[in-house]
Design a protein around this motif. Structure first.
Motif, PDB file in Angstrom:
ATOM      1  N   PHE A 238      -6.957  -7.093   7.087  1.00  0.00           N
ATOM      2  CA  PHE A 238      -6.173  -7.423   7.780  1.00  0.00           C
ATOM      3  C   PHE A 238      -5.853  -7.168   9.251  1.00  0.00           C
ATOM      4  O   PHE A 238      -5.349  -8.552   9.715  1.00  0.00           O
ATOM      5  CB  PHE A 238      -4.434  -5.942   6.948  1.00  0.00           C
ATOM      6  CG  PHE A 238      -4.098  -5.998   6.136  1.00  0.00           C
ATOM      7  CD1 PHE A 238      -5.472  -7.087   4.949  1.00  0.00           C
ATOM      8  CD2 PHE A 238      -3.831  -4.824   4.979  1.00  0.00           C
ATOM      9  CE1 PHE A 238      -5.313  -6.537   3.929  1.00  0.00           C
ATOM     10  CE2 PHE A 238      -3.616  -4.767   4.287  1.00  0.00           C
ATOM     11  CZ  PHE A 238      -4.707  -5.824   2.963  1.00  0.00           C
TER      12      PHE A 238
ATOM     13  N   HIS B 136      -0.953  -6.558  -7.081  1.00  0.00           N
ATOM     14  CA  HIS B 136      -1.371  -6.374  -5.750  1.00  0.00           C
ATOM     15  C   HIS B 136      -2.998  -6.244  -5.330  1.00  0.00           C
ATOM     16  O   HIS B 136      -2.912  -7.547  -4.555  1.00  0.00           O
ATOM     17  CB  HIS B 136      -1.019  -4.847  -4.722  1.00  0.00           C
ATOM     18  CG  HIS B 136      -1.818  -4.495  -4.243  1.00  0.00           C
ATOM     19  ND1 HIS B 136      -0.620  -5.406  -3.110  1.00  0.00           N
ATOM     20  CD2 HIS B 136      -2.489  -3.821  -3.402  1.00  0.00           C
ATOM     21  CE1 HIS B 136      -1.385  -4.677  -1.756  1.00  0.00           C
ATOM     22  NE2 HIS B 136      -2.565  -4.425  -1.978  1.00  0.00           N
ATOM     23  N   GLU B 137      -3.542  -6.118  -6.667  1.00  0.00           N
ATOM     24  CA  GLU B 137      -5.112  -6.154  -6.413  1.00  0.00           C
ATOM     25  C   GLU B 137      -5.950  -7.866  -6.877  1.00  0.00           C
ATOM     26  O   GLU B 137      -6.722  -8.184  -6.017  1.00  0.00           O
ATOM     27  CB  GLU B 137      -6.128  -5.530  -6.719  1.00  0.00           C
ATOM     28  CG  GLU B 137      -6.268  -3.572  -6.462  1.00  0.00           C
ATOM     29  CD  GLU B 137      -6.618  -3.362  -5.578  1.00  0.00           C
ATOM     30  OE1 GLU B 137      -6.556  -4.580  -4.536  1.00  0.00           O
ATOM     31  OE2 GLU B 137      -6.483  -2.425  -4.880  1.00  0.00           O
TER      32      GLU B 137
ATOM     33  N   GLU C  65      -4.851  -9.872  -3.533  1.00  0.00           N
ATOM     34  CA  GLU C  65      -5.605  -9.924  -3.117  1.00  0.00           C
ATOM     35  C   GLU C  65      -6.976 -11.022  -2.847  1.00  0.00           C
ATOM     36  O   GLU C  65      -7.390 -11.643  -2.342  1.00  0.00           O
ATOM     37  CB  GLU C  65      -6.125  -8.570  -2.040  1.00  0.00           C
ATOM     38  CG  GLU C  65      -4.713  -7.783  -1.854  1.00  0.00           C
ATOM     39  CD  GLU C  65      -6.041  -6.646  -0.786  1.00  0.00           C
ATOM     40  OE1 GLU C  65      -4.511  -5.672  -0.316  1.00  0.00           O
ATOM     41  OE2 GLU C  65      -6.015  -5.435  -2.036  1.00  0.00           O
TER      42      GLU C  65
ATOM     43  N   HIS D 236       0.972  -1.571   0.051  1.00  0.00           N
ATOM     44  CA  HIS D 236       0.168   0.167   0.048  1.00  0.00           C
ATOM     45  C   HIS D 236       0.743   1.324   0.299  1.00  0.00           C
ATOM     46  O   HIS D 236       0.737   2.245  -0.273  1.00  0.00           O
ATOM     47  CB  HIS D 236      -0.897   0.654   1.306  1.00  0.00           C
ATOM     48  CG  HIS D 236      -2.176  -0.631   1.143  1.00  0.00           C
ATOM     49  ND1 HIS D 236      -3.179  -0.810   2.325  1.00  0.00           N
ATOM     50  CD2 HIS D 236      -2.458  -1.310   0.272  1.00  0.00           C
ATOM     51  CE1 HIS D 236      -3.777  -2.049   1.942  1.00  0.00           C
ATOM     52  NE2 HIS D 236      -3.201  -1.890   1.105  1.00  0.00           N
TER      53      HIS D 236
ATOM     54  N   GLU E 238      -9.273  -1.487   3.744  1.00  0.00           N
ATOM     55  CA  GLU E 238      -8.824  -3.202   4.550  1.00  0.00           C
ATOM     56  C   GLU E 238      -7.685  -3.173   5.535  1.00  0.00           C
ATOM     57  O   GLU E 238      -7.631  -4.353   5.925  1.00  0.00           O
ATOM     58  CB  GLU E 238      -7.800  -3.461   2.853  1.00  0.00           C
ATOM     59  CG  GLU E 238      -8.476  -3.703   1.489  1.00  0.00           C
ATOM     60  CD  GLU E 238      -7.643  -3.716   0.189  1.00  0.00           C
ATOM     61  OE1 GLU E 238      -7.708  -4.698  -0.274  1.00  0.00           O
ATOM     62  OE2 GLU E 238      -6.158  -3.192   0.727  1.00  0.00           O
TER      63      GLU E 238
HETATM   64 FE   LIG Z   1      -4.765  -3.892  -0.633  1.00  0.00          FE
END
Ligand SMILES: [Fe+2]
Ligand SMILES: [Fe+2]
Length: 186
Positions: free
Chosen positions: A125, A52-53, A56, A20, A120
């Motif tokens: 998280f 990254h997305e 996830e 991030h 997130e």
């Molecule tokens: Fe993220």
């Protein structure tokens, strides 16, 4: 050896949060540059976001949905935000990077992505460490690191300077390549 493994529940979270931070600094770099420099930074930003997305979506969200209390609702919101950002990115890549419209839309996208990252970190998280076992966290951390390392979305060295946009391709194609790499390794 244990040195390279995920050693504590917070490692996977630290890793995702560090992504991030990288995304935020690439937004700043893209917004402060112009011309070729802005094009290059924007290609790198799209690459980082795609990988990254996708990591996830393939690795983190499904586990949260299954294992965390109220996970389905949390993940539903996050997926909605990710979907919106992808739609904006696809509009952005058709614009001249030096146009006012590009700057305006990229600034809005940055705000949305920063909000998404905060959601997130707070809603997803934070619960991982509380509700998943050490084994699950370690497996998830390994998968996430591997996914972000292998996704072949960076053009070959040597060709990237001339035709960065062309080689990197549209965001949708980057997402496909990232997903193939991640699923293949999962
Ligand atoms: Fe993220
Ligand atoms: Fe996300």
């Amino acid at each position: 050896m244990a040195q390279t493994a995920i050693n504590s529940p917070t490692d996977v979270v630290d890793f995702l949060v560090s992504k991030h931070e990288q995304i935020k600094s690439l937004f700043a770099e893209t917004l402060s540059a112009s011309g070729k420099g802005r094009e290059r930074a924007f290609v790198e930003l799209r690459r980082l976001l795609a990988v990254h997305e996708t990591a996830e979506e393939e690795i983190v969200h499904p586990r949260v949905k299954r294992k965390i209390s109220n996970g389905a609702a949390v993940v539903g919101e996050l997926l909605h935000e990710e979907h919106e950002s992808k739609a904006v990115l696809q509009k952005l890549e058709k614009l001249d990077v030096d146009s006012e419209e590009f700057t305006r839309q990229l600034t809005e996208l940055r705000d949305a992505v920063v909000d998404h990252a905060e959601h997130e970190e707070q809603d997803e998280f934070a619960k991982l460490g509380e509700e998943l076992s050490g084994d699950e966290l370690e497996r998830m951390g390994r998968a996430a690191k591997l996914a972000e390392a292998v996704a072949p979305t960076r053009p070959h060295a040597g060709v990237e300077s001339q035709v960065a946009n062309l080689v990197a391709g549209p965001f949708a194609a980057m997402l496909d390549r990232a997903r193939d790499a991640i699923i293949g390794k999962g």
